[in-house]
Design a protein around this motif. Structure first.
Motif, PDB file in Angstrom:
ATOM      1  N   SER A 154       0.819  -1.211   0.000  1.00  0.00           N
ATOM      2  CA  SER A 154       0.000   0.000   0.000  1.00  0.00           C
ATOM      3  C   SER A 154       0.855   1.264   0.000  1.00  0.00           C
ATOM      4  O   SER A 154       0.452   2.281  -0.559  1.00  0.00           O
ATOM      5  CB  SER A 154      -0.968   0.002   1.179  1.00  0.00           C
ATOM      6  N   THR A 155       2.054   1.209   0.597  1.00  0.00           N
ATOM      7  CA  THR A 155       2.925   2.393   0.590  1.00  0.00           C
ATOM      8  C   THR A 155       3.376   2.750  -0.819  1.00  0.00           C
ATOM      9  O   THR A 155       3.775   3.885  -1.082  1.00  0.00           O
ATOM     10  CB  THR A 155       4.166   2.181   1.489  1.00  0.00           C
ATOM     11  N   GLN A 156       3.299   1.803  -1.744  1.00  0.00           N
ATOM     12  CA  GLN A 156       3.617   2.047  -3.153  1.00  0.00           C
ATOM     13  C   GLN A 156       2.323   2.119  -3.976  1.00  0.00           C
ATOM     14  O   GLN A 156       2.347   2.002  -5.195  1.00  0.00           O
ATOM     15  CB  GLN A 156       4.511   0.941  -3.729  1.00  0.00           C
ATOM     16  N   ASN A 157       1.181   2.329  -3.295  1.00  0.00           N
ATOM     17  CA  ASN A 157      -0.140   2.368  -3.927  1.00  0.00           C
ATOM     18  C   ASN A 157      -0.414   1.051  -4.659  1.00  0.00           C
ATOM     19  O   ASN A 157      -0.898   1.037  -5.791  1.00  0.00           O
ATOM     20  CB  ASN A 157      -0.288   3.570  -4.867  1.00  0.00           C
ATOM     21  N   ALA A 158      -0.074  -0.065  -4.035  1.00  0.00           N
ATOM     22  CA  ALA A 158      -0.209  -1.371  -4.696  1.00  0.00           C
ATOM     23  C   ALA A 158      -0.797  -2.416  -3.751  1.00  0.00           C
ATOM     24  O   ALA A 158      -0.931  -2.178  -2.548  1.00  0.00           O
ATOM     25  CB  ALA A 158       1.153  -1.830  -5.199  1.00  0.00           C
ATOM     26  N   HIS A 159      -1.106  -3.569  -4.327  1.00  0.00           N
ATOM     27  CA  HIS A 159      -1.616  -4.714  -3.558  1.00  0.00           C
ATOM     28  C   HIS A 159      -1.081  -6.013  -4.144  1.00  0.00           C
ATOM     29  O   HIS A 159      -1.819  -6.919  -4.496  1.00  0.00           O
ATOM     30  CB  HIS A 159      -3.146  -4.714  -3.511  1.00  0.00           C
ATOM     31  N   GLY A 160       0.232  -6.121  -4.246  1.00  0.00           N
ATOM     32  CA  GLY A 160       0.878  -7.289  -4.834  1.00  0.00           C
ATOM     33  C   GLY A 160       1.391  -6.941  -6.219  1.00  0.00           C
ATOM     34  O   GLY A 160       1.301  -5.792  -6.663  1.00  0.00           O
ATOM     35  N   GLY A 161       1.971  -7.922  -6.903  1.00  0.00           N
ATOM     36  CA  GLY A 161       2.509  -7.645  -8.227  1.00  0.00           C
ATOM     37  C   GLY A 161       2.947  -8.897  -8.940  1.00  0.00           C
ATOM     38  O   GLY A 161       2.734 -10.011  -8.465  1.00  0.00           O
ATOM     39  N   ASN A 162       3.588  -8.681 -10.094  1.00  0.00           N
ATOM     40  CA  ASN A 162       4.096  -9.814 -10.851  1.00  0.00           C
ATOM     41  C   ASN A 162       5.394  -9.443 -11.552  1.00  0.00           C
ATOM     42  O   ASN A 162       5.821  -8.294 -11.540  1.00  0.00           O
ATOM     43  CB  ASN A 162       3.055 -10.340 -11.843  1.00  0.00           C
ATOM     44  N   CYS A 163       6.012 -10.439 -12.135  1.00  0.00           N
ATOM     45  CA  CYS A 163       7.233 -10.256 -12.898  1.00  0.00           C
ATOM     46  C   CYS A 163       7.039 -11.057 -14.186  1.00  0.00           C
ATOM     47  O   CYS A 163       6.872 -12.284 -14.139  1.00  0.00           O
ATOM     48  CB  CYS A 163       8.446 -10.745 -12.113  1.00  0.00           C
ATOM     49  N   ILE A 164       7.030 -10.362 -15.318  1.00  0.00           N
ATOM     50  CA  ILE A 164       6.733 -10.974 -16.613  1.00  0.00           C
ATOM     51  C   ILE A 164       8.021 -11.083 -17.420  1.00  0.00           C
ATOM     52  O   ILE A 164       8.763 -10.111 -17.559  1.00  0.00           O
ATOM     53  CB  ILE A 164       5.691 -10.141 -17.381  1.00  0.00           C
ATOM     54  N   ALA A 165       8.257 -12.271 -17.980  1.00  0.00           N
ATOM     55  CA  ALA A 165       9.455 -12.511 -18.793  1.00  0.00           C
ATOM     56  C   ALA A 165       9.484 -11.548 -19.974  1.00  0.00           C
ATOM     57  O   ALA A 165       8.442 -11.115 -20.472  1.00  0.00           O
ATOM     58  CB  ALA A 165       9.463 -13.950 -19.301  1.00  0.00           C
ATOM     59  N   GLU A 166      10.691 -11.226 -20.419  1.00  0.00           N
ATOM     60  CA  GLU A 166      10.842 -10.299 -21.542  1.00  0.00           C
ATOM     61  C   GLU A 166      10.085 -10.775 -22.774  1.00  0.00           C
ATOM     62  O   GLU A 166       9.516  -9.981 -23.503  1.00  0.00           O
ATOM     63  CB  GLU A 166      12.324 -10.111 -21.871  1.00  0.00           C
ATOM     64  N   ASP A 167      10.061 -12.096 -23.024  1.00  0.00           N
ATOM     65  CA  ASP A 167       9.339 -12.625 -24.190  1.00  0.00           C
ATOM     66  C   ASP A 167       7.886 -12.974 -23.843  1.00  0.00           C
ATOM     67  O   ASP A 167       7.162 -13.505 -24.679  1.00  0.00           O
ATOM     68  CB  ASP A 167      10.060 -13.842 -24.768  1.00  0.00           C
ATOM     69  N   GLN A 168       7.455 -12.668 -22.630  1.00  0.00           N
ATOM     70  CA  GLN A 168       6.105 -12.877 -22.120  1.00  0.00           C
ATOM     71  C   GLN A 168       5.660 -14.342 -22.158  1.00  0.00           C
ATOM     72  O   GLN A 168       4.476 -14.643 -22.169  1.00  0.00           O
ATOM     73  CB  GLN A 168       5.098 -11.985 -22.856  1.00  0.00           C
ATOM     74  N   GLN A 169       6.602 -15.263 -22.118  1.00  0.00           N
ATOM     75  CA  GLN A 169       6.276 -16.685 -22.162  1.00  0.00           C
ATOM     76  C   GLN A 169       6.060 -17.286 -20.775  1.00  0.00           C
ATOM     77  O   GLN A 169       5.638 -18.425 -20.664  1.00  0.00           O
ATOM     78  CB  GLN A 169       7.346 -17.465 -22.930  1.00  0.00           C
ATOM     79  N   TRP A 170       6.344 -16.525 -19.723  1.00  0.00           N
ATOM     80  CA  TRP A 170       6.089 -16.984 -18.358  1.00  0.00           C
ATOM     81  C   TRP A 170       5.974 -15.762 -17.463  1.00  0.00           C
ATOM     82  O   TRP A 170       6.428 -14.665 -17.824  1.00  0.00           O
ATOM     83  CB  TRP A 170       7.176 -17.929 -17.841  1.00  0.00           C
ATOM     84  N   PHE A 171       5.333 -15.948 -16.324  1.00  0.00           N
ATOM     85  CA  PHE A 171       5.304 -14.876 -15.314  1.00  0.00           C
ATOM     86  C   PHE A 171       5.165 -15.480 -13.931  1.00  0.00           C
ATOM     87  O   PHE A 171       4.708 -16.608 -13.761  1.00  0.00           O
ATOM     88  CB  PHE A 171       4.214 -13.835 -15.594  1.00  0.00           C
ATOM     89  N   ILE A 172       5.602 -14.684 -12.966  1.00  0.00           N
ATOM     90  CA  ILE A 172       5.486 -15.020 -11.549  1.00  0.00           C
ATOM     91  C   ILE A 172       4.649 -13.942 -10.898  1.00  0.00           C
ATOM     92  O   ILE A 172       4.890 -12.753 -11.137  1.00  0.00           O
ATOM     93  CB  ILE A 172       6.881 -15.101 -10.885  1.00  0.00           C
ATOM     94  N   GLN A 173       3.687 -14.350 -10.104  1.00  0.00           N
ATOM     95  CA  GLN A 173       2.818 -13.376  -9.424  1.00  0.00           C
ATOM     96  C   GLN A 173       2.907 -13.584  -7.925  1.00  0.00           C
ATOM     97  O   GLN A 173       3.041 -14.696  -7.452  1.00  0.00           O
ATOM     98  CB  GLN A 173       1.386 -13.560  -9.918  1.00  0.00           C
ATOM     99  N   VAL A 174       2.822 -12.487  -7.182  1.00  0.00           N
ATOM    100  CA  VAL A 174       2.792 -12.499  -5.720  1.00  0.00           C
ATOM    101  C   VAL A 174       1.560 -11.717  -5.304  1.00  0.00           C
ATOM    102  O   VAL A 174       1.372 -10.575  -5.729  1.00  0.00           O
ATOM    103  CB  VAL A 174       4.064 -11.863  -5.110  1.00  0.00           C
ATOM    104  N   GLN A 175       0.707 -12.345  -4.489  1.00  0.00           N
ATOM    105  CA  GLN A 175      -0.536 -11.691  -4.100  1.00  0.00           C
ATOM    106  C   GLN A 175      -0.973 -12.168  -2.722  1.00  0.00           C
ATOM    107  O   GLN A 175      -0.385 -13.079  -2.154  1.00  0.00           O
ATOM    108  CB  GLN A 175      -1.625 -11.994  -5.121  1.00  0.00           C
ATOM    109  N   THR A 176      -2.050 -11.562  -2.239  1.00  0.00           N
ATOM    110  CA  THR A 176      -2.606 -11.953  -0.952  1.00  0.00           C
ATOM    111  C   THR A 176      -3.374 -13.254  -1.109  1.00  0.00           C
ATOM    112  O   THR A 176      -4.113 -13.423  -2.072  1.00  0.00           O
ATOM    113  CB  THR A 176      -3.552 -10.854  -0.426  1.00  0.00           C
ATOM    114  N   ASN A 177      -3.162 -14.148  -0.175  1.00  0.00           N
ATOM    115  CA  ASN A 177      -3.877 -15.430  -0.167  1.00  0.00           C
ATOM    116  C   ASN A 177      -5.194 -15.244   0.560  1.00  0.00           C
ATOM    117  O   ASN A 177      -5.266 -14.692   1.587  1.00  0.00           O
ATOM    118  CB  ASN A 177      -3.015 -16.492   0.515  1.00  0.00           C
TER     119      ASN A 177
END
Length: 186
Positions: free
Chosen positions: A163-186
């Motif tokens: 929230s201090t970054q005006n956010a609620h979790g995020g992700n990291c997307i591969a440069e070629d967009q063939q995979w991603f990792i997400q982190v969020q609230t369970n």
């Protein structure tokens, strides 16, 4: 009358203590999610590692870029981090640290590399308390990735997409967009 009130209160207290606590519902990564496999990892075996199948994400048949039967190794590949806005607070970074540490423990004691089938139907999910992270292979070929790399991404996203970054979790997307990792609230 006092005796009956005391007996009623005692019986009610016993009923409340005997009733199991209602647990938070398990976070669903996708509609119709089916758990394919599930184990617990980490030094204390307290982080759930599951592979799930997402039937709703069925994509049209794709032709594989390589037919040699080997997985595309994306360990060490870079990805771009995005935080989810608006604010709302992401998972507790301390809970995410437990997941990252469990991945490191698993990578040092069992295996650092995992394989994930093709398409978004195959997703690897790790959960602990308020934190959930998952890896999605969007490539038309099987991939292999490293838990140690994934742990580093979780360590970065969890405290930096709050929230201090005006956010609620995020992700990291591969440069070629063939995979991603997400982190969020369970």
């Amino acid at each position: 009358m006092k005796v009956s009130n005391i007996l009623f209160a005692s019986a009610l207290l016993l009923f409340v203590e005997a009733t199991p606590a209602v647990t938070k519902r398990e976070q669903i990564v996708c509609p119709g999610q089916l758990t394919v496999s599930e184990i617990f990892i980490g030094a204390e075996n307290n982080v759930k590692l599951a592979q799930v199948y997402c039937p709703e994400n069925t994509a049209p048949a794709l032709n594989a870029r390589q037919d040699n039967g080997t997985a595309l190794d994306v360990c060490g590949a870079t990805c771009e981090t995005n935080c989810f806005t608006p604010s709302g607070g992401g998972p507790d970074p301390n809970d995410c640290t437990v997941i990252a540490d469990a991945m490191r423990f698993y990578s040092q004691n069992v295996n650092d590399t995992f394989y994930i089938g093709t398409g978004t139907n195959n997703t690897v999910v790790l959960t602990y308390s308020t934190c959930e992270t998952f890896y999605v292979n969007q490539d038309p070929v099987e991939q292999s990735y490293c838990y140690s790399d994934w742990a580093s991404i979780v360590d970065y996203i969890a405290p930096n997409c709050q929230s201090t970054q005006n956010a609620h979790g995020g992700n990291c997307i591969a440069e070629d967009q063939q995979w991603f990792i997400q982190v969020q609230t369970n």
